[in-house]
Design an enzyme around this catalytic site. Structure first.
Site, PDB file in Angstrom:
ATOM      1  N   VAL A  24      30.913  37.356  59.999  1.00  0.00           N
ATOM      2  CA  VAL A  24      29.909  37.410  58.936  1.00  0.00           C
ATOM      3  C   VAL A  24      28.513  37.273  59.536  1.00  0.00           C
ATOM      4  O   VAL A  24      27.567  37.938  59.099  1.00  0.00           O
ATOM      5  CB  VAL A  24      30.187  36.329  57.871  1.00  0.00           C
ATOM      6  N   ARG A  41      30.305  24.715  46.404  1.00  0.00           N
ATOM      7  CA  ARG A  41      29.890  25.735  45.435  1.00  0.00           C
ATOM      8  C   ARG A  41      29.913  25.241  43.995  1.00  0.00           C
ATOM      9  O   ARG A  41      29.130  25.695  43.173  1.00  0.00           O
ATOM     10  CB  ARG A  41      30.776  26.985  45.558  1.00  0.00           C
ATOM     11  N   CYS A  64      34.230  35.937  48.603  1.00  0.00           N
ATOM     12  CA  CYS A  64      34.308  37.405  48.599  1.00  0.00           C
ATOM     13  C   CYS A  64      35.251  37.965  47.533  1.00  0.00           C
ATOM     14  O   CYS A  64      34.989  39.011  46.958  1.00  0.00           O
ATOM     15  CB  CYS A  64      34.701  37.930  49.979  1.00  0.00           C
ATOM     16  N   GLN A 120      43.471  42.175  49.509  1.00  0.00           N
ATOM     17  CA  GLN A 120      42.295  41.832  50.292  1.00  0.00           C
ATOM     18  C   GLN A 120      42.403  42.278  51.752  1.00  0.00           C
ATOM     19  O   GLN A 120      43.459  42.173  52.376  1.00  0.00           O
ATOM     20  CB  GLN A 120      42.060  40.323  50.213  1.00  0.00           C
ATOM     21  N   GLY A 140      38.152  39.614  55.646  1.00  0.00           N
ATOM     22  CA  GLY A 140      37.828  38.463  54.802  1.00  0.00           C
ATOM     23  C   GLY A 140      38.248  37.138  55.400  1.00  0.00           C
ATOM     24  O   GLY A 140      37.740  36.079  55.033  1.00  0.00           O
ATOM     25  N   GLU A 165      42.273  30.583  47.979  1.00  0.00           N
ATOM     26  CA  GLU A 165      41.551  31.732  47.423  1.00  0.00           C
ATOM     27  C   GLU A 165      41.714  31.818  45.898  1.00  0.00           C
ATOM     28  O   GLU A 165      40.760  32.149  45.187  1.00  0.00           O
ATOM     29  CB  GLU A 165      42.114  33.013  48.056  1.00  0.00           C
ATOM     30  N   ARG A 202      47.039  39.527  51.030  1.00  0.00           N
ATOM     31  CA  ARG A 202      46.363  40.139  52.175  1.00  0.00           C
ATOM     32  C   ARG A 202      47.104  41.431  52.500  1.00  0.00           C
ATOM     33  O   ARG A 202      48.340  41.438  52.597  1.00  0.00           O
ATOM     34  CB  ARG A 202      46.434  39.190  53.369  1.00  0.00           C
ATOM     35  N   HIS A 213      37.839  44.604  49.427  1.00  0.00           N
ATOM     36  CA  HIS A 213      38.823  43.917  48.585  1.00  0.00           C
ATOM     37  C   HIS A 213      39.005  44.722  47.294  1.00  0.00           C
ATOM     38  O   HIS A 213      38.032  44.979  46.578  1.00  0.00           O
ATOM     39  CB  HIS A 213      38.339  42.511  48.226  1.00  0.00           C
ATOM     40  N   ASN A 256      33.873  43.416  51.236  1.00  0.00           N
ATOM     41  CA  ASN A 256      33.967  41.964  51.269  1.00  0.00           C
ATOM     42  C   ASN A 256      33.044  41.271  52.254  1.00  0.00           C
ATOM     43  O   ASN A 256      32.738  40.096  52.092  1.00  0.00           O
ATOM     44  CB  ASN A 256      35.404  41.537  51.544  1.00  0.00           C
TER      45      ASN A 256
END
Lengths: 342, 342, 342, 342
Positions: free
Chosen positions: D12, D109, D148, D174, D178, D200, D233, D240, D321
């Site tokens: 990332v 978050r 994501c 996904q 990711g 997730e 996955r 995604h 993603n």
């Protein structure tokens, strides 16, 4: 300059359309396809399968049948993404009628009066266009680019040729897009490798010999390099990777080889990359997913150049098989013709 | 005969456990792993990742730390699936204490007194076990099998060697399981090829020369065959495919080569396949997904054998890299030792 | 008992041939295919693409055209791996002539007098064979198994149905083999997912309702369970994975659901697995590559069964789409017919 | 405006560097990584693994250790690509020292004073930055973007929320990126699907409720929408894909849903796409390989919007993603902060 794309709806045809979007010299005037697509808009006729969107400019263009009668006389160059069997019938018809056909189709590449050109390597072979006109009575002409697997290694061979190259052994790991959209089923290739691609080895063993050959004004004398290929299909989408062993008349150092590749001819044409051959120093490159877009997909990427003893070098190289290996090669050929002849 | 598996929880360790289930001669008595797994049941310690279920017989076996002290004296043979760094420390300890170590680990394969054996090719090299005992003062001994990429081609080279083989050029397309469970990340290999595998080329270029060599009772004199390899990782799960070019002292016909391969030695041992080398006639075989389980994963499958001019033949071959290329190779070696020495 | 396989050269046809090798009750007497294959040996006609070798017993069998006239009267059961369009023409012809057709083809599954059977769930629906004979004047009959994506989840739905199941939401992740050998091109699916499979959702939403329905001796009254499916093709070779959300009339505990699945009916038929539904406790199972061969490919594997609040449970399940989902399902149906009616 | 990237060498982090090249407002001043990378040039420290080349401007930048002391006071915004465990320690340190941290890390978050923002949806939640400063005594602040998988569907949920959305059922497919460069081994995912991604589902079930919630000046009142997710996955590199079922208070027409999506808020910020949600009409779209780069990877692509009866709609949606789902999301958040607060 107005251009057309023959066989515009297939895999390579779509690449042509993509590469010609915003081209500084060429403007698409005609898109052709088979009878079943004729009359439809390009948006309807082509099952667009490239990662970026279909250019807006072509969405509403009406697709015509592939025939010289259907294409305007204002068009000067047509790009051929036709399958070889259809190309054989149609390309001469266009050439006769005065069009320059920049053809990616396999037929006739080795015919005596057919220029098989990679602009950075053998631009002088374009002289065969004159021979062709004389012998065939055409007003236009056909210019060919090599097969995608041959084109990947040929620039590196051209760089090494002056160092005394005489024998090439090459194994390929080729992406599925090279076979066209329908060419390889998923059942064949998922968790698998197929160690065979019909007629591919023959092309790799012969086309570079012509490209590296000498043009004497009438014919090309093939280069005296023996080539043996073994071709494999692997589960990658785009990007042909090749392992090569090159034998020379005498020992050639790695550094000399790298220098020859890095210093290889570059051209000042719109589609030509800044660097024809990019040589990487990491021991695990080139890789298809990471390197296929180098130079907009027009550079060949070489790596792992290493001495192999006994006057041999070994290395790997890669190119984007539907850009440098197909549509991009034809566009570059057309640019060369346009610059020098039109 | 009681046996143990060292490093039983990893990828190759699991293959050992699978191959030893229902083995007619061997019975698993000990499973070892690293300190963190010791004391757990095998079911808890091993993240079983093979397509068929973990054998019931081992589920409740308590995993021990990898040390000769932890393994019963009743065990005669231990199979080593240890990484090379750990193997280097532990295998000599077991050998000293009287165990026969059938080792898949890379270290020491080329040491002078180390038998590097493919039973169908060089069973007489087992004589090095005596030399080893004398020189190292061990009560047991270590026997090695080659690396997975080397073992794939070596039986075919052994079949061709008597025909005057002198030079081998080989490109590999290797499955991800060859790197161990954690060896290749998905980001590296999806839609990609990696044209480099650390130290793999060196192994391919050296191990076969020893295996094809002559044992004079004290040492092995390497075969005089030069080998040059280029190794690639491809997105397949199991099965290493290889493209070979073999040069001979003089022309060898395709049919002679096929006959030599088809007629190559087979052994009457439990894990030996009926046919050591299976030669296929289709032009698109062998393929990893379709052919890797031939002979229970113990056969080498060859195909596309074709004349290449200039006293060369080219062909492709394949084996299951974690069966014939790893665990199965060690088990076959152990069977050979058991039959001839124990 | 002599049997035939209609459409024996395709993907599912090959699975039939593989499953019938060494079958304790059935012996292949006839293999049929399209006109172009008729007259060839099976070895020549079928491009065998399964990981294990073509059984020797069928290699030299001459393939016949798919027609009741071509198949011996001694044959009692024919397995149909025909595409739906061909099946529609041919299957009634065989049924009329007295053959039992165990059909994997999609056409007519929901017709009123057509038994759509999973032997562990609704063996009594076989009674429709009588209805069918009466109404259609056939001497034989047709028995259907559900579509591969429907069959994967239906045993789990059958296990949960008695607990008050009323609504099912399901997303599928389906392997490419479900579309047949040529069904999905590699360009479509490498590094990709296709969130659509033609008519698959309709099948998943309707077939289970009939299978879970009540047979009153004349007709099947569909179960009152609403089903909504969203189907995706993913880059796996074999094994359909499905995510389900099941709503009940009132709260159902995870343990009750697991118990219902683990205790679900098993049958004593040659192709029936020991455990119809295998429930796994790991949080990352079932997985196609690891679990598709459970019970010889005939078990459904369920996992991640968890409470979802609001009278819902969610879980995943998997089956081998060409074994339990196609050829194995038809063979099991035929075994049921053979045991109870022949 | 000078900016920094924390954790710049990972997957990332590399996307941040790529997105910030040629950014009209932001200029990279600092790149940080772990202790072992500190002191190296970025070219040496980062194993660059994106398809396009590392920007020249950062090649020779010296990587620093991730600490507020190491970053110049002239830097106003730092982007955090740190793993959650490290982020938890470091991000508050930067916020305390006056930096705005645009964070992609998962920790915190859902904390009460933490803005979790998608600029097109809930820009007013930025008001929490004031609350955060007051409560925590920070001179700077932290702004989060969602996970994501959550971010992929949330714009579509925001578009549908005003139509009476109350229940969401979602299955994800996904891509491996990711999980970070080392997150998924090839042995896990080739020819496979893994029906589980740690934590997730929890993120998908909670983060959108906060994003769709009402900010009253002090706190966010979560939206009353229940969400149930099942995460998988699959073997794709980027992108995604999600299948959704949305239940409403009363029937909602497909056309109303499409109109709501197509008309959803767009912003005039450098990284914002022209169209926040692109709705496609083909029945087999969106597809990861073909659609992930829509809007430069910042658009969400929706398709197959269809009535599901019983006040439900179902559809699929997709985003890139690591762009819209990670680095691009943080950059867009920073642009929002820069425009409105700096």
């Amino acid at each position: 300059m107005k251009v057309g794309v023959l066989g515009a709806t297939g895999n390579v045809g779509q690449r042509f359309v993509q590469l010609l979007e915003d081209h500084p010299w060429f403007e698409i005037d005609a898109l052709t396809a088979s009878e079943t697509s004729a009359g439809k808009t390009y948006a309807d006729a082509a099952a667009w399968a490239l990662p970026n969107e279909m250019p807006d400019a072509v969405r509403e263009v009406t697709v015509r049948e592939t025939s010289a009668d259907e294409v305007s006389d204002e068009v000067e160059i047509v790009f051929s993404a036709l399958p070889s069997s259809a190309a054989k019938e149609v390309e001469p018809e266009f050439a006769r009628d005065g069009y320059i056909v920049a053809s990616n189709a396999g037929w006739a590449r080795l015919e005596d009066d057919m220029p098989l050109v990679v602009p950075e390597i053998n631009p002088d072979h374009l002289g065969l266009l004159e021979v062709q006109r004389d012998e065939r009575g055409w007003d236009g002409g056909i210019i060919k680019n090599p097969n995608c697997s041959a084109i990947t290694m040929t620039p590196t061979l051209a760089a090494l040729h002056p160092l005394g190259l005489n024998e090439v052994t090459v194994a390929t790991l080729q992406a599925v897009s090279g076979a066209g959209y329908m060419g390889v089923t998923s059942m064949e290739i998922l968790d698998n490798v197929v160690p065979y691609i019909g007629s591919e080895e023959w092309k790799m063993e012969n086309e570079p010999r012509k490209i590296l050959g000498e043009f004497d004004g009438a014919r090309v004398d093939e280069a005296d390099v023996s080539i043996s290929a073994s071709c494999n299909r692997v589960p990658t989408v785009d990007g042909h990777l090749e392992n090569l062993w090159c034998r020379f008349d005498e020992d050639v150092g790695e550094d000399d080889a790298k220098e020859a590749m890095r210093g290889f001819t570059t051209l000042d044409l719109p589609t030509a990359p800044d660097q024809t051959i990019v040589v990487r120093e990491e021991n695990d490159r080139p890789q298809p997913r990471l390197d296929r877009n180098t130079g907009g997909g027009m550079s060949v990427v070489a790596g792992r150049i290493r001495d192999d003893g006994d006057a041999r070098l070994k290395y790997s190289c890669l190119s984007h098989n539907t850009v440098r290996g197909a549509a991009g090669a034809s566009v570059l050929n057309a640019e060369l013709v346009a610059e020098r002849y039109l």
